[in-house]
Design an enzyme around this catalytic site. Sequence first.
Site, PDB file in Angstrom:
ATOM      1  CG  HIS B  60      -0.118   0.209   2.471  1.00 55.97           C
ATOM      2  ND1 HIS B  60       0.616  -0.699   3.020  1.00 55.97           N
ATOM      3  CD2 HIS B  60      -0.352   1.109   3.376  1.00 55.97           C
ATOM      4  CE1 HIS B  60       1.200  -0.370   4.152  1.00 55.97           C
ATOM      5  NE2 HIS B  60       0.836   0.810   4.501  1.00 55.97           N
ATOM      6  CG  ASP B  64       5.123   3.031   7.317  1.00 56.65           C
ATOM      7  OD1 ASP B  64       4.362   3.426   6.467  1.00 56.65           O
ATOM      8  OD2 ASP B  64       4.934   2.177   8.203  1.00 56.65           O
ATOM      9  CG  HIS B  65       4.470  -0.117   3.862  1.00 53.91           C
ATOM     10  ND1 HIS B  65       4.527  -1.422   4.347  1.00 53.91           N
ATOM     11  CD2 HIS B  65       4.102   0.681   5.145  1.00 53.91           C
ATOM     12  CE1 HIS B  65       4.302  -1.618   5.373  1.00 53.91           C
ATOM     13  NE2 HIS B  65       3.927  -0.448   6.077  1.00 53.91           N
ATOM     14  CG  HIS B 137      -4.020  -0.458   6.355  1.00 56.02           C
ATOM     15  ND1 HIS B 137      -3.904  -0.588   7.591  1.00 56.02           N
ATOM     16  CD2 HIS B 137      -2.932   0.345   5.719  1.00 56.02           C
ATOM     17  CE1 HIS B 137      -3.154   0.236   8.139  1.00 56.02           C
ATOM     18  NE2 HIS B 137      -2.280   0.933   7.208  1.00 56.02           N
ATOM     19  CG  HIS B 263       4.727  -3.057  10.028  1.00 58.16           C
ATOM     20  ND1 HIS B 263       3.640  -2.594  11.032  1.00 58.16           N
ATOM     21  CD2 HIS B 263       4.609  -2.186   9.007  1.00 58.16           C
ATOM     22  CE1 HIS B 263       3.096  -1.442  10.325  1.00 58.16           C
ATOM     23  NE2 HIS B 263       3.933  -0.882   9.282  1.00 58.16           N
TER      24      HIS B 263
END
Lengths: 296, 296
Positions: B60, B64-65, B137, B263
């Site tokens: 997504h 932070d990804h 999410h 995570h």
Amino acid sequence: MELTFLGTQAMMPTKHRNASAAYLEFKGEGLLFDCAEGTQRQLKQVGVALSKIRHIFISHWHGDHVLGLPGMIQSLGAADFTKTLMIYGPPGTKKLYEHMMQGTVFANSVATEFKEVRSEKVVEGKNFSVECTPLNHVVPCVGYSFKEEDRRRIDLKKVKKLGIPPGPELGKLQQGKSIMWKGKKVTSDSTTYVVVGKKVVYVVDTAPAKEIVKLAKDADAFICEGTFGEELQDRAHEYKHLTVVDAATFAKKAKVKHLYLTHFSPRYPSTKELEKQAKKIFANTTCAKDLLQVKL
Amino acid sequence: MELTFLGTQAMMPTKHRNASAAYLEFKGEGLLFDCAEGTQRQLKQVGVALSKIRHIFISHWHGDHVLGLPGMIQSLGAADFTKTLMIYGPPGTKKLYEHMMQGTVFANSVATEFKEVRSEKVVEGKNFSVECTPLNHVVPCVGYSFKEEDRRRIDLKKVKKLGIPPGPELGKLQQGKSIMWKGKKVTSDSTTYVVVGKKVVYVVDTAPAKEIVKLAKDADAFICEGTFGEELQDRAHEYKHLTVVDAATFAKKAKVKHLYLTHFSPRYPSTKELEKQAKKIFANTTCAKDLLQVKL
């Protein structure tokens, strides 16, 4: 005040060096020069709270100088940063920043203000100011000069000799004013001395340019790119970069106290030879390493 | 095949952990799951050439990804990457990527192709395939399942007993076909066995969702977020995340071989207690650390 090198590699991070960023902490306030990918983590390596940062000075918008910005902003947001973050950079800064921030799904809670700069006083802060000058790169790029305010101090021996006690009269002298004491005029110049503020100059990504010496004049710390060794001078100038010898020559002309070389091409796993080349021209030279901290 | 954890921290990098990314190398080909800021440098820490990466699977578009993507692309460009980089992610991926890439002044030389995915076969590669499933999410998010192709192998004892020599007949049996040998039918099933391909599943940033167990079914390595400990279950679910106990429960139901938790919220400087909580439910649990490498 303390200067921390957060990234000393050109183009891309390597195992031992991150890409460009330098952090100056002055009276508890953080000034960040460039913000490559990974800069926020480098700050954590040296134990600096991101929330100290008030000013970010961007030299230019190549990725290896700015890609840490969105992560930095998001982390500040997550840490409930309540100040206004000032972001300075060459023309185009605001638009590029806005694109960058639209590259993720993210509700930005950090207040930011922008000032696009070329050749001017960038900011007048509390006891310091920052100026900039245009450099000569393939995209708009500026060099920055941080200057701590000069401070006038009372010459205690002299005022004691004159019999002036602590109080408002001394305050006037410290402010540069003359006073009347026991019927005689006492000037500030005769009873005080000036502590010259420290100067830190940040110059990266440029071919040789006449503005550099002027900007760096008398700097205490002259942070300058030395992307290539002198053997690659043609290549350096073609790609609008400096060799370590160029940087050392500027340092000498500008009569700086110390030259900190940075922004090394990944082709140099060791900077030993680069430092040797520069020191032949300017002895007070250090090839910076990531996380090197210098008290000024 | 080798799995490398490049970032195991949620939200933002910390001193010891980078934000999300995991790298799977299969027969010399690199598959990257998420690409947080600093991912390219983490790859360099473990000595992986960026140019091995062919496929990037984005869960997504939270920073932070994904914030390591532009730096990765720029470094690939500088390294004269000549392949086509495939980028997969939930709906919106291409547009967000394009914004991100307009956040710097940069002439992209890397050929990229995009596939926006929700619940489908993502890619059919050489001896492997990847599927995805939607997760739950606050923004569109998918989980991925990598599956190595099953391989049929000749049972050498059995074919020796039947007197079938090396040659085209054995080849047919290996392809699953029957043959006639000395007047009798010999089936593939009676002379071969199947080596089941390895399965690696990547699930991050989701509240509990029924699709997870199905996706993770019989996985050899189930990489799953365990952002919070069980004491913060309400908070975890409110913010659409899992606790380590949720993850362990899914691992148990899906009968995976090994659960790798990742995570972690920055509130946990140590994951010892988290691992203890998870192991009560599912013994084969490891709290991943940055740069942990697992041979599969």
